[in-house]
Design a protein around this motif. Structure first.
Motif, PDB file in Angstrom:
ATOM      1  N   PRO A 154       0.819  -1.216   0.000  1.00 20.62           N
ATOM      2  CA  PRO A 154       0.000   0.000   0.000  1.00 20.62           C
ATOM      3  C   PRO A 154       0.853   1.267   0.000  1.00 20.62           C
ATOM      4  CG  PRO A 154      -0.791  -1.555   1.639  1.00 20.62           C
ATOM      5  CD  PRO A 154       0.509  -2.094   1.140  1.00 20.62           C
ATOM      6  N   GLY A 155       0.527   2.187  -0.915  1.00 16.83           N
ATOM      7  CA  GLY A 155       1.228   3.464  -0.959  1.00 16.83           C
ATOM      8  C   GLY A 155       2.549   3.425  -1.677  1.00 16.83           C
ATOM      9  N   VAL A 156       2.921   2.277  -2.268  1.00 16.16           N
ATOM     10  CA  VAL A 156       4.194   2.154  -2.977  1.00 16.16           C
ATOM     11  C   VAL A 156       3.928   1.735  -4.416  1.00 16.16           C
ATOM     12  CG1 VAL A 156       6.446   1.002  -3.065  1.00 16.16           C
ATOM     13  CG2 VAL A 156       5.390   1.510  -0.846  1.00 16.16           C
ATOM     14  N   GLN A 157       4.427   2.536  -5.366  1.00 11.18           N
ATOM     15  CA  GLN A 157       4.232   2.237  -6.783  1.00 11.18           C
ATOM     16  C   GLN A 157       5.570   2.217  -7.496  1.00 11.18           C
ATOM     17  OE1 GLN A 157       1.500   5.118  -8.414  1.00 11.18           O
ATOM     18  NE2 GLN A 157      -0.280   4.285  -7.321  1.00 11.18           N
ATOM     19  N   LEU A 158       5.754   1.227  -8.365  1.00 13.56           N
ATOM     20  CA  LEU A 158       6.993   1.100  -9.123  1.00 13.56           C
ATOM     21  C   LEU A 158       7.027   2.129 -10.248  1.00 13.56           C
ATOM     22  CD1 LEU A 158       9.583  -0.640  -9.380  1.00 13.56           C
ATOM     23  CD2 LEU A 158       8.333  -2.069 -11.016  1.00 13.56           C
ATOM     24  N   ASN A 159       8.131   2.895 -10.310  1.00  9.79           N
ATOM     25  CA  ASN A 159       8.277   3.931 -11.341  1.00  9.79           C
ATOM     26  C   ASN A 159       9.285   3.563 -12.418  1.00  9.79           C
ATOM     27  OD1 ASN A 159       6.453   5.567 -10.084  1.00  9.79           O
ATOM     28  ND2 ASN A 159       7.731   7.404 -10.153  1.00  9.79           N
ATOM     29  N   LEU A 160      10.292   2.767 -12.037  1.00 11.63           N
ATOM     30  CA  LEU A 160      11.375   2.441 -12.983  1.00 11.63           C
ATOM     31  C   LEU A 160      12.000   1.129 -12.577  1.00 11.63           C
ATOM     32  CD1 LEU A 160      14.146   4.733 -14.392  1.00 11.63           C
ATOM     33  CD2 LEU A 160      14.813   2.707 -13.062  1.00 11.63           C
ATOM     34  N   ASN A 199      10.497   5.255   7.126  1.00  6.35           N
ATOM     35  CA  ASN A 199       9.136   4.702   7.153  1.00  6.35           C
ATOM     36  C   ASN A 199       8.929   3.730   5.991  1.00  6.35           C
ATOM     37  OD1 ASN A 199       8.510   6.188   9.402  1.00  6.35           O
ATOM     38  ND2 ASN A 199       7.457   7.819   8.286  1.00  6.35           N
ATOM     39  N   LEU A 200       9.481   4.074   4.816  1.00  5.57           N
ATOM     40  CA  LEU A 200       9.375   3.197   3.647  1.00  5.57           C
ATOM     41  C   LEU A 200      10.148   1.899   3.881  1.00  5.57           C
ATOM     42  CD1 LEU A 200       8.531   2.574   0.743  1.00  5.57           C
ATOM     43  CD2 LEU A 200      10.510   3.930  -0.042  1.00  5.57           C
ATOM     44  N   ILE A 201      11.345   2.005   4.450  1.00  6.28           N
ATOM     45  CA  ILE A 201      12.140   0.816   4.769  1.00  6.28           C
ATOM     46  C   ILE A 201      11.353  -0.117   5.695  1.00  6.28           C
ATOM     47  CG2 ILE A 201      14.185  -0.003   6.028  1.00  6.28           C
ATOM     48  CD1 ILE A 201      15.647   2.502   5.009  1.00  6.28           C
ATOM     49  N   SER A 202      10.763   0.465   6.724  1.00  2.11           N
ATOM     50  CA  SER A 202       9.993  -0.322   7.691  1.00  2.11           C
ATOM     51  C   SER A 202       8.776  -0.973   7.031  1.00  2.11           C
ATOM     52  CB  SER A 202       9.555   0.578   8.848  1.00  2.11           C
ATOM     53  OG  SER A 202       8.786  -0.132   9.783  1.00  2.11           O
ATOM     54  N   LEU A 203       8.086  -0.226   6.181  1.00  2.00           N
ATOM     55  CA  LEU A 203       6.896  -0.744   5.501  1.00  2.00           C
ATOM     56  C   LEU A 203       7.250  -1.929   4.606  1.00  2.00           C
ATOM     57  CD1 LEU A 203       3.865  -0.405   4.758  1.00  2.00           C
ATOM     58  CD2 LEU A 203       4.618   1.154   2.928  1.00  2.00           C
ATOM     59  N   LEU A 204       8.311  -1.781   3.810  1.00  4.75           N
ATOM     60  CA  LEU A 204       8.708  -2.860   2.896  1.00  4.75           C
ATOM     61  C   LEU A 204       9.218  -4.078   3.661  1.00  4.75           C
ATOM     62  CD1 LEU A 204      10.410  -0.713   0.119  1.00  4.75           C
ATOM     63  CD2 LEU A 204       8.328  -2.068  -0.125  1.00  4.75           C
ATOM     64  N   HIS A 205       9.888  -3.839   4.780  1.00  4.36           N
ATOM     65  CA  HIS A 205      10.356  -4.965   5.589  1.00  4.36           C
ATOM     66  C   HIS A 205       9.167  -5.746   6.156  1.00  4.36           C
ATOM     67  CE1 HIS A 205      12.863  -7.359   8.226  1.00  4.36           C
ATOM     68  NE2 HIS A 205      12.086  -7.020   9.237  1.00  4.36           N
ATOM     69  N   ASP A 206       8.147  -5.009   6.607  1.00  3.27           N
ATOM     70  CA  ASP A 206       6.956  -5.661   7.164  1.00  3.27           C
ATOM     71  C   ASP A 206       6.264  -6.548   6.123  1.00  3.27           C
ATOM     72  OD1 ASP A 206       7.380  -4.461   9.577  1.00  3.27           O
ATOM     73  OD2 ASP A 206       5.935  -2.835   9.263  1.00  3.27           O
ATOM     74  N   TYR A 207       6.260  -6.119   4.856  1.00  4.83           N
ATOM     75  CA  TYR A 207       5.556  -6.857   3.812  1.00  4.83           C
ATOM     76  C   TYR A 207       6.415  -7.943   3.156  1.00  4.83           C
ATOM     77  CZ  TYR A 207       1.170  -4.263   3.658  1.00  4.83           C
ATOM     78  OH  TYR A 207      -0.067  -3.746   3.959  1.00  4.83           O
ATOM     79  N   THR A 208       7.732  -7.777   3.163  1.00  7.15           N
ATOM     80  CA  THR A 208       8.573  -8.707   2.387  1.00  7.15           C
ATOM     81  C   THR A 208       9.701  -9.346   3.181  1.00  7.15           C
ATOM     82  OG1 THR A 208      10.176  -7.010   1.676  1.00  7.15           O
ATOM     83  CG2 THR A 208       8.153  -7.235   0.365  1.00  7.15           C
ATOM     84  N   ASP A 209       9.949  -8.885   4.422  1.00  2.81           N
ATOM     85  CA  ASP A 209      11.086  -9.343   5.248  1.00  2.81           C
ATOM     86  C   ASP A 209      12.435  -8.894   4.710  1.00  2.81           C
ATOM     87  OD1 ASP A 209       9.620 -10.598   7.218  1.00  2.81           O
ATOM     88  OD2 ASP A 209       9.559 -12.520   6.156  1.00  2.81           O
TER      89      ASP A 209
END
Length: 400
Positions: A286-292, A381-391
């Motif tokens: 959520p809230g993260v979109q791939l740009n490149l 915050n982004l680092i923490s979010l991605l870690h929560d979803y992907t480890d």
């Protein structure tokens, strides 16, 4: 030791406590075999001999015997005396090793530091290259090779390290003093010992701190090519301090190298990395979109392909996989080497752009995030979010 020698009988007691062969070497010139047969009063020279060996006995008791003897081994072998040391009682072996060596302050200090450093716990780091400002594919390939092999025959001097320490303390306005005590090539490692003030109080000098032990010992243990690093520092010393010093050692050896030492424990398995990548490809966080996405495709010539999103309404995965136009680039990605991705981190309908770079070393994949993207806290915050979803473990790129 000296404070325990108040009267002559104290010297005799100390002499009695010494190993047999050492005791004999002091008694023989007087033609006696027992300490109570020594002519009294003791001569100043005899007292000094006993005191000196007492100092050495006290000093060796602070060392790890096996490590100290291993350090002295080369000199003992050259002089043909190692066998004499090995024949000695294990309890006395260390003091024999020193007495049969060519003792000077340098030898005592280095053997102490080597013995001490083996008792510490260490953080393990790995040399990576910060690719944020590197756009030339050939330069990137060169830096990737250095990540794999390290630097050939690096030359690190105390002057170089002291220059780095001085610039660090000045640029960070720490008002602390630090100095490189020693650099030692030992046991297939480059050991660097740094003494740094732990605090500043009144008008006390750095020399006073050394005497009073109000200074912290930082130990760097580099592999011969500087690819691997182990660091010891007390908990009060922030990681940023020794990480920056280590990075600057590399940069001072070669200004072209964008060095970044990262914790070895921050590596990711292939499975975790693929989960991380897949979550970005399908916009599942959520809230993260791939740009490149930039990757080396498994095609003849290994072309470097970059796909960047230009339309706000169409996701990048749609651009990678448009069956109506026979576009199926997404099928290439699982077998490709992905170099970097850019994402939008959307907060309150505002996009913050961050870039992730990937390095594979020793079957571990390291993910580095760079870009301010609206502030350090948003990045974390982004680092923490991605870690929560992907480890996935993600490392922050060092700010220039």
């Amino acid at each position: 030791m000296k404070n325990r020698l108040l009267i002559e009988d104290d010297y005799i007691k100390l002499l009695d406590s010494l190993p047999k062969q050492i005791k004999i070497s002091i008694l023989e010139p007087f033609g006696v075999s027992k300490t109570n047969e020594l002519p009294r009063p003791l001569t100043s020279l005899t007292k000094m001999d006993i005191l000196s060996i007492g100092y050495l006995k006290e000093f060796t008791s602070q060392l790890t015997g096996e490590i100290a003897i291993e350090y002295l081994k080369e000199g003992l072998v050259q002089r043909g005396l190692l066998e004499e040391v090995e024949k000695a009682n294990k309890l006395n072996r260390t003091i024999y090793a020193f007495m049969l060596s060519q003792i000077d302050i340098e030898l005592l200090q280095m053997s102490y530091l080597v013995s001490r450093c083996e008792k510490f716990a260490y953080e393990e780091y790995l040399l990576l290259m910060d690719m944020e400002t590197i756009s030339d594919p050939l330069k990137q390939a060169e830096l990737r090779q250095i990540e794999q092999t390290g630097i050939v025959d690096p030359t690190i001097t105390t002057d170089l390290v002291n220059g780095i320490l001085e610039r660090y303390e000045l640029s960070n306005s720490t008002n602390l003093s630090s100095t490189c005590l020693k650099i030692l090539h030992y046991n297939n490692e480059i050991l660097i010992f740094i003494l740094r003030e732990s605090q500043r109080g009144g008008l006390r000098t750095f020399q006073k701190y050394i005497v009073d032990m109000n200074a912290d010992l930082i130990v760097f243990r580099f592999s011969p090519t500087l690819k691997d690093l182990r660091v010891r520092a007390v908990s009060i010393v922030k990681e940023e301090v020794y990480q920056t010093i280590a990075n600057n050692i590399i940069i001072n050896l070669d200004q072209r190298l964008p060095a970044n030492y990262v914790k070895r424990s921050n590596g990711n398995s292939s499975e975790v990395f693929q989960a991380f990548l897949q979550s970005l490809l399908v916009d599942s966080v959520p809230g993260v979109q791939l740009n490149l996405i930039e990757f080396v495709a498994p095609l003849p010539g290994k072309p470097l392909i970059t796909v960047e999103k230009k339309s706000g309404e169409i996701s990048l995965i749609q651009s990678l996989e448009d069956t109506s136009r026979n576009v199926t680039l997404s099928l290439l990605i699982p077998d490709s080497t992905v170099k970097k991705v850019k994402v939008s981190f959307i907060i309150n309908k505002k996009s913050h752009i961050f870039t992730f770079y990937f390095s594979e070393v020793s079957e571990q994949i390291y993910i580095t995030i760079s870009g301010t993207g609206g502030g350090t806290q948003k990045k974390r915050n982004l680092i923490s979010l991605l870690h929560d979803y992907t480890d996935a473990r993600i490392v922050e790129s060092k700010e220039k």
